[in-house]
Structure formats: C-alpha cells, structure tokens
Design a protein around this motif. Structure first.
Motif, PDB file in Angstrom:
ATOM      1  N   ARG A 278       0.838  -1.204   0.000  1.00  0.00           N
ATOM      2  CA  ARG A 278       0.000   0.000   0.000  1.00  0.00           C
ATOM      3  C   ARG A 278       0.871   1.250   0.000  1.00  0.00           C
ATOM      4  O   ARG A 278       1.831   1.340   0.733  1.00  0.00           O
ATOM      5  CB  ARG A 278      -0.914   0.012   1.218  1.00  0.00           C
ATOM      6  CG  ARG A 278      -1.953  -1.099   1.218  1.00  0.00           C
ATOM      7  CD  ARG A 278      -2.786  -1.032   2.472  1.00  0.00           C
ATOM      8  NE  ARG A 278      -1.956  -1.267   3.660  1.00  0.00           N
ATOM      9  CZ  ARG A 278      -2.430  -1.186   4.897  1.00  0.00           C
ATOM     10  NH1 ARG A 278      -3.692  -0.869   5.094  1.00  0.00           N
ATOM     11  NH2 ARG A 278      -1.624  -1.415   5.927  1.00  0.00           N
ATOM     12  N   THR A 279       0.466   2.228  -0.771  1.00  0.00           N
ATOM     13  CA  THR A 279       1.236   3.464  -0.847  1.00  0.00           C
ATOM     14  C   THR A 279       0.918   4.349   0.335  1.00  0.00           C
ATOM     15  O   THR A 279      -0.089   4.181   1.028  1.00  0.00           O
ATOM     16  CB  THR A 279       0.917   4.203  -2.154  1.00  0.00           C
ATOM     17  OG1 THR A 279      -0.461   4.602  -2.121  1.00  0.00           O
ATOM     18  CG2 THR A 279       1.164   3.316  -3.359  1.00  0.00           C
ATOM     19  N   LEU A 280       1.800   5.330   0.567  1.00  0.00           N
ATOM     20  CA  LEU A 280       1.595   6.273   1.673  1.00  0.00           C
ATOM     21  C   LEU A 280       0.311   7.073   1.475  1.00  0.00           C
ATOM     22  O   LEU A 280      -0.460   7.290   2.410  1.00  0.00           O
ATOM     23  CB  LEU A 280       2.804   7.214   1.769  1.00  0.00           C
ATOM     24  CG  LEU A 280       2.724   8.304   2.828  1.00  0.00           C
ATOM     25  CD1 LEU A 280       2.681   7.678   4.215  1.00  0.00           C
ATOM     26  CD2 LEU A 280       3.922   9.246   2.714  1.00  0.00           C
ATOM     27  N   ALA A 281       0.102   7.518   0.229  1.00  0.00           N
ATOM     28  CA  ALA A 281      -1.105   8.303  -0.057  1.00  0.00           C
ATOM     29  C   ALA A 281      -2.362   7.493   0.230  1.00  0.00           C
ATOM     30  O   ALA A 281      -3.344   8.008   0.775  1.00  0.00           O
ATOM     31  CB  ALA A 281      -1.089   8.761  -1.513  1.00  0.00           C
ATOM     32  N   THR A 282      -2.315   6.202  -0.124  1.00  0.00           N
ATOM     33  CA  THR A 282      -3.471   5.340   0.131  1.00  0.00           C
ATOM     34  C   THR A 282      -3.746   5.230   1.616  1.00  0.00           C
ATOM     35  O   THR A 282      -4.898   5.283   2.058  1.00  0.00           O
ATOM     36  CB  THR A 282      -3.236   3.948  -0.466  1.00  0.00           C
ATOM     37  OG1 THR A 282      -3.008   4.075  -1.870  1.00  0.00           O
ATOM     38  CG2 THR A 282      -4.432   3.045  -0.220  1.00  0.00           C
ATOM     39  N   ARG A 283      -2.692   5.067   2.412  1.00  0.00           N
ATOM     40  CA  ARG A 283      -2.879   4.949   3.851  1.00  0.00           C
ATOM     41  C   ARG A 283      -3.448   6.224   4.459  1.00  0.00           C
ATOM     42  O   ARG A 283      -4.353   6.189   5.299  1.00  0.00           O
ATOM     43  CB  ARG A 283      -1.537   4.615   4.511  1.00  0.00           C
ATOM     44  CG  ARG A 283      -1.008   3.236   4.168  1.00  0.00           C
ATOM     45  CD  ARG A 283       0.291   2.981   4.888  1.00  0.00           C
ATOM     46  NE  ARG A 283       0.784   1.632   4.619  1.00  0.00           N
ATOM     47  CZ  ARG A 283       1.889   1.132   5.166  1.00  0.00           C
ATOM     48  NH1 ARG A 283       2.609   1.876   5.998  1.00  0.00           N
ATOM     49  NH2 ARG A 283       2.270  -0.083   4.888  1.00  0.00           N
ATOM     50  N   VAL A 284      -2.900   7.354   4.044  1.00  0.00           N
ATOM     51  CA  VAL A 284      -3.387   8.631   4.580  1.00  0.00           C
ATOM     52  C   VAL A 284      -4.839   8.853   4.175  1.00  0.00           C
ATOM     53  O   VAL A 284      -5.690   9.239   4.994  1.00  0.00           O
ATOM     54  CB  VAL A 284      -2.496   9.790   4.103  1.00  0.00           C
ATOM     55  CG1 VAL A 284      -3.089  11.130   4.524  1.00  0.00           C
ATOM     56  CG2 VAL A 284      -1.086   9.644   4.666  1.00  0.00           C
ATOM     57  N   LEU A 285      -5.142   8.605   2.899  1.00  0.00           N
ATOM     58  CA  LEU A 285      -6.515   8.791   2.433  1.00  0.00           C
ATOM     59  C   LEU A 285      -7.471   7.835   3.124  1.00  0.00           C
ATOM     60  O   LEU A 285      -8.608   8.206   3.458  1.00  0.00           O
ATOM     61  CB  LEU A 285      -6.574   8.587   0.920  1.00  0.00           C
ATOM     62  CG  LEU A 285      -5.953   9.698   0.066  1.00  0.00           C
ATOM     63  CD1 LEU A 285      -6.002   9.319  -1.405  1.00  0.00           C
ATOM     64  CD2 LEU A 285      -6.667  11.027   0.298  1.00  0.00           C
ATOM     65  N   ALA A 286      -7.030   6.605   3.365  1.00  0.00           N
ATOM     66  CA  ALA A 286      -7.884   5.637   4.059  1.00  0.00           C
ATOM     67  C   ALA A 286      -8.168   6.096   5.482  1.00  0.00           C
ATOM     68  O   ALA A 286      -9.301   5.974   5.979  1.00  0.00           O
ATOM     69  CB  ALA A 286      -7.218   4.264   4.065  1.00  0.00           C
ATOM     70  N   SER A 287      -7.167   6.644   6.153  1.00  0.00           N
ATOM     71  CA  SER A 287      -7.355   7.136   7.521  1.00  0.00           C
ATOM     72  C   SER A 287      -8.371   8.265   7.557  1.00  0.00           C
ATOM     73  O   SER A 287      -9.291   8.273   8.381  1.00  0.00           O
ATOM     74  CB  SER A 287      -6.017   7.603   8.101  1.00  0.00           C
ATOM     75  OG  SER A 287      -5.076   6.555   8.132  1.00  0.00           O
TER      76      SER A 287
ATOM     77  N   THR B 158      10.523   0.883   5.346  1.00  0.00           N
ATOM     78  CA  THR B 158       9.060   0.966   5.302  1.00  0.00           C
ATOM     79  C   THR B 158       8.570   0.497   3.937  1.00  0.00           C
ATOM     80  O   THR B 158       9.239   0.663   2.923  1.00  0.00           O
ATOM     81  CB  THR B 158       8.601   2.414   5.545  1.00  0.00           C
ATOM     82  OG1 THR B 158       9.215   3.270   4.572  1.00  0.00           O
ATOM     83  CG2 THR B 158       9.020   2.884   6.938  1.00  0.00           C
ATOM     84  N   ASP B 159       7.363  -0.133   3.941  1.00  0.00           N
ATOM     85  CA  ASP B 159       6.839  -0.700   2.696  1.00  0.00           C
ATOM     86  C   ASP B 159       5.972   0.308   1.947  1.00  0.00           C
ATOM     87  O   ASP B 159       4.826   0.039   1.612  1.00  0.00           O
ATOM     88  CB  ASP B 159       6.034  -1.966   2.997  1.00  0.00           C
ATOM     89  CG  ASP B 159       4.915  -1.700   3.990  1.00  0.00           C
ATOM     90  OD1 ASP B 159       4.939  -0.622   4.619  1.00  0.00           O
ATOM     91  OD2 ASP B 159       4.024  -2.560   4.118  1.00  0.00           O
ATOM     92  N   ASP B 160       6.548   1.477   1.672  1.00  0.00           N
ATOM     93  CA  ASP B 160       5.835   2.502   0.918  1.00  0.00           C
ATOM     94  C   ASP B 160       6.840   3.291   0.093  1.00  0.00           C
ATOM     95  O   ASP B 160       8.009   2.918  -0.021  1.00  0.00           O
ATOM     96  CB  ASP B 160       5.025   3.417   1.854  1.00  0.00           C
ATOM     97  CG  ASP B 160       5.893   3.984   2.983  1.00  0.00           C
ATOM     98  OD1 ASP B 160       7.102   4.167   2.778  1.00  0.00           O
ATOM     99  OD2 ASP B 160       5.348   4.230   4.091  1.00  0.00           O
ATOM    100  N   GLU B 161       6.384   4.399  -0.479  1.00  0.00           N
ATOM    101  CA  GLU B 161       7.259   5.192  -1.337  1.00  0.00           C
ATOM    102  C   GLU B 161       8.457   5.754  -0.589  1.00  0.00           C
ATOM    103  O   GLU B 161       9.550   5.907  -1.151  1.00  0.00           O
ATOM    104  CB  GLU B 161       6.477   6.358  -1.965  1.00  0.00           C
ATOM    105  CG  GLU B 161       5.336   5.927  -2.863  1.00  0.00           C
ATOM    106  CD  GLU B 161       4.018   5.936  -2.115  1.00  0.00           C
ATOM    107  OE1 GLU B 161       4.053   5.601  -0.911  1.00  0.00           O
ATOM    108  OE2 GLU B 161       2.976   6.245  -2.717  1.00  0.00           O
ATOM    109  N   ILE B 162       8.272   6.095   0.690  1.00  0.00           N
ATOM    110  CA  ILE B 162       9.377   6.653   1.467  1.00  0.00           C
ATOM    111  C   ILE B 162      10.473   5.606   1.641  1.00  0.00           C
ATOM    112  O   ILE B 162      11.672   5.914   1.543  1.00  0.00           O
ATOM    113  CB  ILE B 162       8.883   7.160   2.831  1.00  0.00           C
ATOM    114  CG1 ILE B 162       7.887   8.311   2.623  1.00  0.00           C
ATOM    115  CG2 ILE B 162      10.036   7.619   3.703  1.00  0.00           C
ATOM    116  CD1 ILE B 162       7.320   8.865   3.900  1.00  0.00           C
TER     117      ILE B 162
END
Length: 275
Positions: free
Chosen positions: A1-10, A244-248
C-alpha cells in the motif's frame, strides 16, 4: 500500500464516522420534529375540542339535574342553547379527530383516531332522541306536573350523566396517549443525546488516532529530509536505508544507493589526485 493510500484511508474512516454522527443527529431531529408536529397539530386540537365538549356537557347535565321545580323561562333558553352548542361541538370534535389527528398521526395514532371517532359517534347517538325528552320536560314544568317532570328526568338525567362519563373516558384516553407519546419522545431524545455524545466521543478519539497514525506514517519523511540536508552539507557516511513498505522506504533505499555511489566516486577522485 502506498503512503497516499494509507493517509486517504485514515481520513476516509474519519469522514465516514463523522457522516454517521451527522446522519444520526439529523434522523433524531426529524423524529423529534415529527413527534412535536403530531402533538401540536394532531392531538392538541382534539384535546381542546373535547375539553369544550365536556364543559358544555357538564354544564347541561348540571342544569338538568337542578331543573325540577324551576319555571324560570331562562332555564329553557339556556338548556336549548347548550344543546345547540353541544351539537355543533360534537361536529367540531369529530372534524378534529378525523381531520387533524388522522392526517398528522402515525399508524398507531390513526387507529386511535378511528376508535375515538367511533366512540364519539356512539355518545352522540345516545342523544339523538333527547330533543323530544327536553320538550316533554319543559311542557311538564310549565304545567307544574311534578310526576311528569320526574318521569322525564328518570330518562334524561341518567342519559346526561352517562354521556358525561363517556366523554370523560374519551378525553382520558386521548390524554393517556398524549402522555405516552410525550414520554416516548422524551426517552428517544435522551437516548439520542447520549448516543450522539458517544458518537462524538468516538469521532474525537478516531480523529486523534488518525492524526497519530498520519504522523507515524509521515515521520520517515522527516528523517529523509534530515538525511538529505546532511548529505548536502557533505556527510556521505553510509547509513542503513529505512525499510518501510511505501514510497518513502523505496526513496530511502534509492537515496542511500545514490549517496554510496557519490561517496565511491569521490573516493576514486581523491585517489586519482594523489597519483
């Protein structure tokens, strides 16, 4: 899962919970408004008309009870006036029940309206032959025939008392339903307030959790910024990339590889200069 996806999901979860809270509040307000409208536009007009009818009926029953022996012409005028007013008030009460109460009530209230209308018709039906009885009463009073007066009163008096009792029962039934409706509305309002408080507290807690979660997700980005600033100052010391398993995480791995390549290139350049 991307960082943007996680933030948007939250934030999506927070928005959904907020929407549920607002929706529940709207539903509770609509139900309260519906209950208030049912009481104000349905029950109150009927209660007022039944109150008027009971007042007229009680007055008429009292006059009939005290009329024996009275030859005052005004007594007959008052009784005849009250009979006409009662007849009109029966019509007004029936119109309020079948119109206002039925139109603005729930299914349960509509069943009550039909039952009240039927009972009101039954009470009025008891009085359909009363006009002839009153004429006989007045004629006996004019003649001074005490026996005839007593015979008529034995018919009219109990009838008036019975109608008074039935109207009181009818009014009490309506008042009982109004009290139940008001109590139910009050319970729903209290329950809605506590549920709304609970949802608001949950929304606040969720908002805090989302904020902390977002902060935790973005924390590696701050470390990447510090690392980039250190490299810009000339610090090419090799460091372990963030996993971390994202873009960062991907950016950190690529960045450390780049720093390593720059460090190696710089070392070769220095070695060549020494030669």
């Amino acid at each position: 899962r991307t960082l943007a996806t996680r933030v948007l999901a939250s934030f999506a979860v927070a928005i959904v919970v907020f929407a549920v809270t607002v929706g529940f509040s709207v539903v509770a307000q609509r139900q309260s408004a519906k209950d208030s409208e049912e009481l104000a536009r349905g029950f109150v007009p009927v209660a007022l008309k039944l109150g008027e009818l009971r007042a007229v009926q009680t007055t008429l029953a009292t006059l009939v009870e005290k009329s024996p022996g009275e030859r005052d012409p005004s007594t007959r005028l008052v009784i005849e006036t009250l009979v006409k007013v009662r007849r009109a008030t029966f019509g007004d009460a029936r119109a309020a029940i079948t119109g206002d109460l039925y139109a603005h009530g729930s299914d349960e209230t509509r069943e009550l309206a039909l039952a009240l209308a039927g009972e009101l018709d039954a009470v009025e039906g008891q009085l359909k032959d009363e006009r002839a009885a009153f004429d006989a009463l007045f004629a006996a009073l004019e003649r001074g025939d005490a026996d005839a007066v007593n015979r008529v009163l034995l018919t009219v008096g109990p009838l008036e008392i019975e109608c008074t009792k039935r109207l009181r029962t009818l009014s009490d039934r309506l008042a009982g339903q109004m009290n139940r409706l008001g109590a139910d509305a009050e319970r729903r309002e209290r329950r809605a307030v506590w549920q709304l408080v609970g949802l608001a507290g949950f929304t606040l807690a969720l908002g805090i959790a989302v904020s902390l979660h977002t902060r935790r997700l973005l924390q590696p980005l701050a470390k990447m910024t510090e690392r980039a600033q250190a490299v810009a100052r000339g610090d090419l010391t090799a460091r372990e990339a963030m996993t971390t398993d994202d873009e960062i995480g991907q950016l950190s791995v690529a960045f450390e590889r780049m720093v390593g390549a720059v460090a190696r290139a710089q070392s070769r350049a220095v070695a060549n200069e020494r030669l």
